[in-house]
Design a protein around this motif. Structure first.
Motif, PDB file in Angstrom:
ATOM      1  N   ARG A   1      39.880 -14.586 -37.739  1.00  0.00           N
ATOM      2  CA  ARG A   1      39.339 -13.519 -38.585  1.00  0.00           C
ATOM      3  C   ARG A   1      40.465 -12.535 -38.881  1.00  0.00           C
TER       4      ARG A   1
ATOM      5  N   GLU B   1      41.284  -9.386 -39.034  1.00  0.00           N
ATOM      6  CA  GLU B   1      40.810  -8.060 -38.640  1.00  0.00           C
ATOM      7  C   GLU B   1      42.009  -7.208 -38.267  1.00  0.00           C
TER       8      GLU B   1
ATOM      9  N   GLY C   1      41.330  -6.580 -27.435  1.00  0.00           N
ATOM     10  CA  GLY C   1      40.011  -7.206 -27.504  1.00  0.00           C
ATOM     11  C   GLY C   1      39.600  -7.641 -28.904  1.00  0.00           C
ATOM     12  N   ARG C   2      40.501  -7.439 -29.870  1.00  0.00           N
ATOM     13  CA  ARG C   2      40.183  -7.849 -31.241  1.00  0.00           C
ATOM     14  C   ARG C   2      41.429  -8.485 -31.838  1.00  0.00           C
ATOM     15  N   TYR C   3      41.379  -9.753 -32.056  1.00  0.00           N
ATOM     16  CA  TYR C   3      42.561 -10.498 -32.500  1.00  0.00           C
ATOM     17  C   TYR C   3      42.254 -11.277 -33.763  1.00  0.00           C
TER      18      TYR C   3
ATOM     19  N   GLN D   1      36.306 -18.610 -28.717  1.00  0.00           N
ATOM     20  CA  GLN D   1      34.895 -18.461 -28.379  1.00  0.00           C
ATOM     21  C   GLN D   1      34.402 -19.679 -27.622  1.00  0.00           C
TER      22      GLN D   1
ATOM     23  N   LYS E   1      29.886   0.397 -38.442  1.00  0.00           N
ATOM     24  CA  LYS E   1      30.682   0.925 -37.339  1.00  0.00           C
ATOM     25  C   LYS E   1      31.197   2.321 -37.679  1.00  0.00           C
TER      26      LYS E   1
ATOM     27  N   ARG F   1      22.570  -7.736 -35.621  1.00  0.00           N
ATOM     28  CA  ARG F   1      23.624  -8.750 -35.664  1.00  0.00           C
ATOM     29  C   ARG F   1      24.288  -8.818 -37.028  1.00  0.00           C
TER      30      ARG F   1
ATOM     31  N   ALA G   1      31.290  -5.767 -27.141  1.00  0.00           N
ATOM     32  CA  ALA G   1      30.414  -6.941 -27.275  1.00  0.00           C
ATOM     33  C   ALA G   1      31.103  -8.154 -26.655  1.00  0.00           C
ATOM     34  N   VAL G   2      30.457  -8.722 -25.643  1.00  0.00           N
ATOM     35  CA  VAL G   2      31.065  -9.867 -24.949  1.00  0.00           C
ATOM     36  C   VAL G   2      30.454 -11.174 -25.452  1.00  0.00           C
TER      37      VAL G   2
ATOM     38  N   SER H   1      27.169 -12.686 -28.017  1.00  0.00           N
ATOM     39  CA  SER H   1      26.023 -12.346 -28.845  1.00  0.00           C
ATOM     40  C   SER H   1      25.409 -13.603 -29.439  1.00  0.00           C
TER      41      SER H   1
ATOM     42  N   GLY I   1      33.059 -14.196 -26.517  1.00  0.00           N
ATOM     43  CA  GLY I   1      34.480 -13.993 -26.777  1.00  0.00           C
ATOM     44  C   GLY I   1      35.258 -14.210 -25.490  1.00  0.00           C
TER      45      GLY I   1
ATOM     46  N   ARG J   1      37.651 -11.321 -24.296  1.00  0.00           N
ATOM     47  CA  ARG J   1      36.941 -10.166 -23.726  1.00  0.00           C
ATOM     48  C   ARG J   1      36.363 -10.510 -22.357  1.00  0.00           C
TER      49      ARG J   1
HETATM   50  P1  ATP Z   1      32.382  -7.168 -33.082  1.00  0.00           P
HETATM   51  O1  ATP Z   1      31.166  -6.319 -33.317  1.00  0.00           O
HETATM   52  O2  ATP Z   1      33.146  -6.764 -31.847  1.00  0.00           O
HETATM   53  O3  ATP Z   1      33.248  -7.309 -34.304  1.00  0.00           O
HETATM   54  P2  ATP Z   1      31.055  -9.558 -33.839  1.00  0.00           P
HETATM   55  O4  ATP Z   1      29.651  -9.126 -33.989  1.00  0.00           O
HETATM   56  O5  ATP Z   1      31.881  -9.677 -35.070  1.00  0.00           O
HETATM   57  O6  ATP Z   1      31.806  -8.621 -32.767  1.00  0.00           O
HETATM   58  P3  ATP Z   1      30.377 -12.293 -33.230  1.00  0.00           P
HETATM   59  O7  ATP Z   1      30.649 -12.766 -34.597  1.00  0.00           O
HETATM   60  O8  ATP Z   1      28.991 -12.194 -32.764  1.00  0.00           O
HETATM   61  O9  ATP Z   1      31.119 -10.895 -32.998  1.00  0.00           O
HETATM   62  O10 ATP Z   1      31.225 -13.170 -32.182  1.00  0.00           O
HETATM   63  C1  ATP Z   1      30.793 -13.387 -30.841  1.00  0.00           C
HETATM   64  C2  ATP Z   1      31.763 -12.804 -29.854  1.00  0.00           C
HETATM   65  O11 ATP Z   1      33.094 -13.152 -30.184  1.00  0.00           O
HETATM   66  C3  ATP Z   1      31.785 -11.288 -29.814  1.00  0.00           C
HETATM   67  O12 ATP Z   1      30.749 -10.810 -29.003  1.00  0.00           O
HETATM   68  C4  ATP Z   1      33.148 -11.002 -29.217  1.00  0.00           C
HETATM   69  O13 ATP Z   1      33.114 -11.126 -27.802  1.00  0.00           O
HETATM   70  C5  ATP Z   1      33.988 -12.125 -29.777  1.00  0.00           C
HETATM   71  N1  ATP Z   1      34.808 -11.687 -30.921  1.00  0.00           N
HETATM   72  C6  ATP Z   1      34.404 -11.489 -32.197  1.00  0.00           C
HETATM   73  N2  ATP Z   1      35.444 -11.137 -32.978  1.00  0.00           N
HETATM   74  C7  ATP Z   1      36.528 -11.099 -32.169  1.00  0.00           C
HETATM   75  C8  ATP Z   1      37.918 -10.827 -32.374  1.00  0.00           C
HETATM   76  N3  ATP Z   1      38.387 -10.521 -33.577  1.00  0.00           N
HETATM   77  N4  ATP Z   1      38.755 -10.878 -31.319  1.00  0.00           N
HETATM   78  C9  ATP Z   1      38.292 -11.206 -30.078  1.00  0.00           C
HETATM   79  N5  ATP Z   1      37.012 -11.492 -29.827  1.00  0.00           N
HETATM   80  C10 ATP Z   1      36.117 -11.435 -30.855  1.00  0.00           C
END
Ligand code: ATP
Ligand code: MG
Length: 427
Positions: free
Chosen positions: A113, A115, A120-122, A127, A210, A258, A280-281, A283, A307, A310
């Protein structure tokens, strides 16, 4: 020297010091998944862009801003998978896995992604994704949640909390959608640009914002729980009963909608305070409409994604015991014949004891420098071979982690003595 090629921002190398922890986590998960009857499926890392547009929804952060999309040499638009559900459902349909069948599947691997990288966000992250296809009732929703809880439990993670909600059916949601549009339309001046854009296209997404400036407005919005249809209410209540029976505490969070379309009824998220903003760990939720929407027959389904980065961080914070990757045995050999003997002995040990880690000193060196390397390797035992040992058909055995004299061991007794010394019992 040539100019170095830089790594890509937000895409991490996972180095050997860390892969040991990843592997530990992965094998624990595999074991737990198998114990609930879930099977692994491996799907491609790229899919047609259309798949994600259709399954995740056009009006989402992922599709609007985060996808790695490119044309292949034939001008077909492809996208690096941002999540796994779409690909698993596509694979289920493509391979006829969903016709009058039920599937409990899992898939693990990298997701992509675009981002803003931060802790914690890469941009490449990993997953574990679990999906149960063909199941309608709340029992499987409960099982999936209970199974995830087992992962935290076995890792000794305590700071994690479950939030659940029900989105009802698409029909009941349509009524809720109208209420939301009315509510937000009355506060146009407070909506940010993204939300204005989503107001008519996908108003529930506004709840997912957010933007802190929108918090008060979102907090005052009508609650989806007040619009639930009767069947969804029963489904939700049954899920709650099963969670109660399992001793899982949860918070009903009506704001939990969600990020993805085609969710119906159950949605949930495991969250933690320990990881700062990226709380969010894991979902997941139910997506009864997706299979049909992607061209299959109606197939109710539910799943979750966690994730790995995380979870790993949370595990570290909970006092993870990092397994050591050092060899059990380090074989030292000085001279051509001793080196040939070293190879034979090492292979025999590996034949006999499949879990034993045996490292030969490759690259030569004096006894002294090889002993130093043996010590640095962290090995428990050094086996030492010189011309004399080869002539006698023995090795010198030295315990590297305690004070002791070198002992001489006959070649045919090496296995037993080494096993004793490294304290391994399993072959
Ligand atoms: P966030 O609200 O943190 O952006 P998300 O709702 O986009 O999360 P999901 O699409 O539900 O996340 O993905 C499931 C899990 O994958 C998340 O709960 C998180 O632990 C992990 N995750 C999502 N995006 C990332 C990211 N860019 N880097 C690391 N882990 C991620
Ligand atoms: Mg996100």
């Amino acid at each position: 020297m040539s100019e170095q090629i830089q790594p890509i921002r937000g895409m991490n190398d996972i180095l050997p010091v860390d892969t040991v922890l990843w592997q530990q986590l992965e094998s624990l998960m595999r074991r737990i998944l198998a114990s609930y009857g879930y099977q692994e499926i491996r799907i491609p890392v790229v899919e047609r862009t259309e798949l994600f547009k259709r399954s995740i929804g056009e009006v989402t952060d992922i599709v609007e801003k985060e996808m790695y999309t490119f044309s292949d040499r034939n001008d077909v638009s492809l996208t690096l998978r941002p999540e796994a559900t779409a690909g698993i459902v596509r694979a289920g349909i493509s391979n006829g896995l969903l016709h009058n069948q039920r599937q409990k599947l899992w898939c693990a691997g990298p997701m992509f992604r675009y981002e803003k990288p931060q802790k914690g966000r890469y941009r490449q992250f990993h997953q574990l994704d679990v999906e149960a296809l063909g199941y309608e009732g709340p029992d499987i929703d409960a099982e999936l949640i209970i199974m995830s809880r087992r992962i935290w439990q076995e890792l000794g993670i305590k700071d994690i909390e479950l939030q659940i909600n029900s989105l009802g059916t698409p029909e009941s949601r349509a009524g809720y959608r109208d209420k939301l549009v009315t509510y937000f339309s009355e506060h146009m001046d407070l909506l940010d640009a993204d939300s204005k854009n989503r107001l008519h296209r996908n108003p529930m997404r506004i709840l997912d914002t957010k933007n802190p400036a929108m918090k008060a407005l979102v907090d005052g919005a009508p609650l989806i729980t007040d619009s639930l249809d009767a069947e969804s209410s029963v489904h939700f209540q049954q899920l709650r009963n099963l969670l109660d029976d399992a001793g899982i505490a949860y918070q009903v969070n009506p704001g939990l909608v969600r990020g993805l379309d085609y969710y119906s009824r159950t949605v949930f998220e495991w969250v933690t305070d320990s990881l700062g903003a990226q709380g969010a760990v894991c979902s997941g939720g139910r997506y009864d409409g997706l299979v049909e929407h992607l061209g299959g027959r109606h197939t109710p389904a539910v799943g979750w994604a966690l994730g790995m980065e995380r979870l790993l961080e949370l595990y570290r914070l909970s006092g993870a015991v990092v397994p050591e990757g050092h060899p059990d045995v380090y074989v030292i050999a000085v001279g051509d014949e001793p080196l040939r003997a070293a190879f034979r002995i090492a292979e025999t040990l590996r034949d006999e004891y499949h879990n034993m880690k045996v490292e030969i000193n490759c690259g030569g060196g004096s006894f002294k420098s090889q002993i130093k390397r043996a010590d640095r390797s962290g090995a428990t035992v050094a086996l030492i071979l010189g011309e004399d040992e080869v002539a006698d058909k023995t090795v010198g055995l030295k315990l590297l982690r305690e004070q002791s004299d070198q002992q001489s061991v006959a070649w045919d007794a090496i296995g037993d003595v080494v096993i004793d010394a490294v304290g391994m019992s399993n072959k």
